[in-house]
Design a protein around this motif. Sequence first.
Motif, mmCIF file in Angstrom:
data_model
loop_
_atom_site.group_PDB
_atom_site.id
_atom_site.type_symbol
_atom_site.label_atom_id
_atom_site.label_comp_id
_atom_site.label_asym_id
_atom_site.label_seq_id
_atom_site.Cartn_x
_atom_site.Cartn_y
_atom_site.Cartn_z
ATOM 1 N N SER A 139 0.836 -1.170 0.070
ATOM 2 C CA SER A 139 -0.072 0.068 0.095
ATOM 3 C C SER A 139 0.842 1.434 0.062
ATOM 4 C CB SER A 139 -0.865 0.047 1.134
ATOM 5 O OG SER A 139 -0.205 -0.264 2.320
ATOM 6 N N VAL A 140 2.123 1.513 0.784
ATOM 7 C CA VAL A 140 2.811 2.326 0.749
ATOM 8 C C VAL A 140 3.489 2.528 -0.623
ATOM 9 C CG1 VAL A 140 4.876 3.452 1.694
ATOM 10 C CG2 VAL A 140 3.404 2.411 3.152
ATOM 11 N N VAL A 141 4.078 1.607 -1.255
ATOM 12 C CA VAL A 141 4.666 1.710 -2.470
ATOM 13 C C VAL A 141 3.557 2.265 -3.663
ATOM 14 C CG1 VAL A 141 5.463 0.322 -4.770
ATOM 15 C CG2 VAL A 141 6.210 -0.223 -2.229
ATOM 16 N N GLY A 142 2.207 1.666 -3.658
ATOM 17 C CA GLY A 142 1.433 2.335 -4.383
ATOM 18 C C GLY A 142 1.073 3.774 -4.093
ATOM 19 N N GLU A 143 0.962 4.118 -2.841
ATOM 20 C CA GLU A 143 0.843 5.444 -2.460
ATOM 21 C C GLU A 143 1.757 6.501 -2.804
ATOM 22 O OE1 GLU A 143 -1.462 8.600 -0.593
ATOM 23 O OE2 GLU A 143 -2.054 6.645 -0.881
ATOM 24 N N LYS A 144 3.114 6.026 -2.580
ATOM 25 C CA LYS A 144 4.067 7.032 -2.904
ATOM 26 C C LYS A 144 4.009 7.381 -4.615
ATOM 27 C CE LYS A 144 8.235 6.690 -1.076
ATOM 28 N NZ LYS A 144 9.397 6.556 -0.519
ATOM 29 N N VAL A 149 2.802 10.797 -8.903
ATOM 30 C CA VAL A 149 2.227 11.412 -10.214
ATOM 31 C C VAL A 149 1.209 12.379 -10.195
ATOM 32 C CG1 VAL A 149 0.671 10.455 -12.071
ATOM 33 C CG2 VAL A 149 2.283 9.088 -11.071
ATOM 34 N N GLU A 150 0.601 12.588 -9.221
ATOM 35 C CA GLU A 150 -0.264 13.866 -8.752
ATOM 36 C C GLU A 150 0.582 14.910 -8.628
ATOM 37 O OE1 GLU A 150 -3.304 14.211 -8.822
ATOM 38 O OE2 GLU A 150 -4.110 11.882 -8.738
ATOM 39 N N ASN A 151 2.061 14.887 -7.950
ATOM 40 C CA ASN A 151 2.758 16.066 -7.880
ATOM 41 C C ASN A 151 3.056 16.497 -9.196
ATOM 42 O OD1 ASN A 151 2.476 16.265 -5.081
ATOM 43 N ND2 ASN A 151 4.414 14.751 -4.668
ATOM 44 N N SER A 176 -2.893 -4.700 -1.330
ATOM 45 C CA SER A 176 -1.852 -4.411 -2.243
ATOM 46 C C SER A 176 -2.459 -4.296 -3.630
ATOM 47 C CB SER A 176 -0.971 -5.683 -2.084
ATOM 48 O OG SER A 176 0.016 -5.512 -3.099
ATOM 49 N N LEU A 177 -3.389 -5.448 -4.008
ATOM 50 C CA LEU A 177 -3.903 -5.231 -5.394
ATOM 51 C C LEU A 177 -4.708 -4.084 -5.649
ATOM 52 C CD1 LEU A 177 -5.386 -8.914 -4.995
ATOM 53 C CD2 LEU A 177 -3.108 -8.015 -6.276
ATOM 54 N N MET A 178 -5.285 -3.338 -4.598
ATOM 55 C CA MET A 178 -5.903 -2.161 -4.875
ATOM 56 C C MET A 178 -4.995 -1.078 -5.351
ATOM 57 S SD MET A 178 -8.303 -1.727 -1.610
ATOM 58 C CE MET A 178 -8.293 0.076 -1.854
ATOM 59 N N GLN A 179 -3.689 -1.064 -5.240
ATOM 60 C CA GLN A 179 -2.548 -0.235 -5.753
ATOM 61 C C GLN A 179 -2.617 -0.134 -7.598
ATOM 62 O OE1 GLN A 179 -1.872 1.941 -3.248
ATOM 63 N NE2 GLN A 179 -2.924 0.093 -1.955
ATOM 64 N N MET A 180 -2.889 -1.175 -7.989
ATOM 65 C CA MET A 180 -2.943 -1.313 -9.369
ATOM 66 C C MET A 180 -3.925 -0.334 -9.819
ATOM 67 S SD MET A 180 -2.777 -5.229 -9.773
ATOM 68 C CE MET A 180 -3.169 -5.338 -11.566
#
Length: 287
Positions: A139-144, A149-151, A176-180
């Motif tokens: 979740s942290v890898v996806g969030e970062k 991308v937003e930045n 974890s899968l939600m990060q996709m």
Amino acid sequence: MQLKDIFSKRKKYATIPSENGKQDVPEGLMQKCPGCRKIFYRKEMKKSLYVCPNCGYHLPMTAWERINSLFDEDSFHEWDHNLTSGNPLNFPGYEEKIAKDRDKTGLNEGVVTGYGTIKGHKTAFSVMDSTFRMGSMGSVVGEKIARAVENAREQSLPFIIFTASGGARMQEGVLSLMQMAKTSAAIKRFSEEGGLMISVMTHPTTGGVSASFASIGDYNFAEPGALIGFAGRRIIEQTIREKLPDDFQTAEFLLEHGQLDKIIHRSEMKETLSKLLEMHEKGGGTW
């Protein structure tokens, strides 16, 4: 002093061939190429950007080795350094494994994000590090990555990502899968506002990472010999009941079948990226 104390202080050595027979050298001074199995001094490998001088095999790079090889000196500024993983599913031993990887790598998570300049061209950047939980996507890898991308979108910067991952992190399950979806949605918004995304897939880029943000750049590149794919070779062969080609899921196979735009040698990476950034800054040109 006990006998065990004498041996515990002994230096570790590796044995390598030399002109006068075998020679002992301190462990860590030499590095063996996984491709041709030849042994080189680590300093020599570092100088060649961890590309084997004999066979051209591209060894893994850490996130900061990658950043230092690409960005202008002192130009890189990190984003979200302090984001760290929890243990949302109370998976046994997960927190201990994360802590061990933090100590080993000096990273808080398996991706470093930020911005800087490559030959004077400003860009947002994300680079995954396979030494931290095999670069697995939690979740942290996806969030970062989504935040990076937003930045980039808010600051009107191009976005470059280097991927290296074994796939989704099983200890975090569906989170974890939600990060996709989350990262792909962020990239969609970025693209709709005219943002430039360059994806460079390195060895290995597999699982949910290959099936999401790694493969949806405006330019999709890879390093030579990189393993790129979703499911494992054995699973695919058992499912379709066919023998796959020997080079299946390699960067070269994907390029031949139209799934990559280019394979870029590491020594040419900085020059190629800077030319692309320059071309898009000027709104045209030939690459």
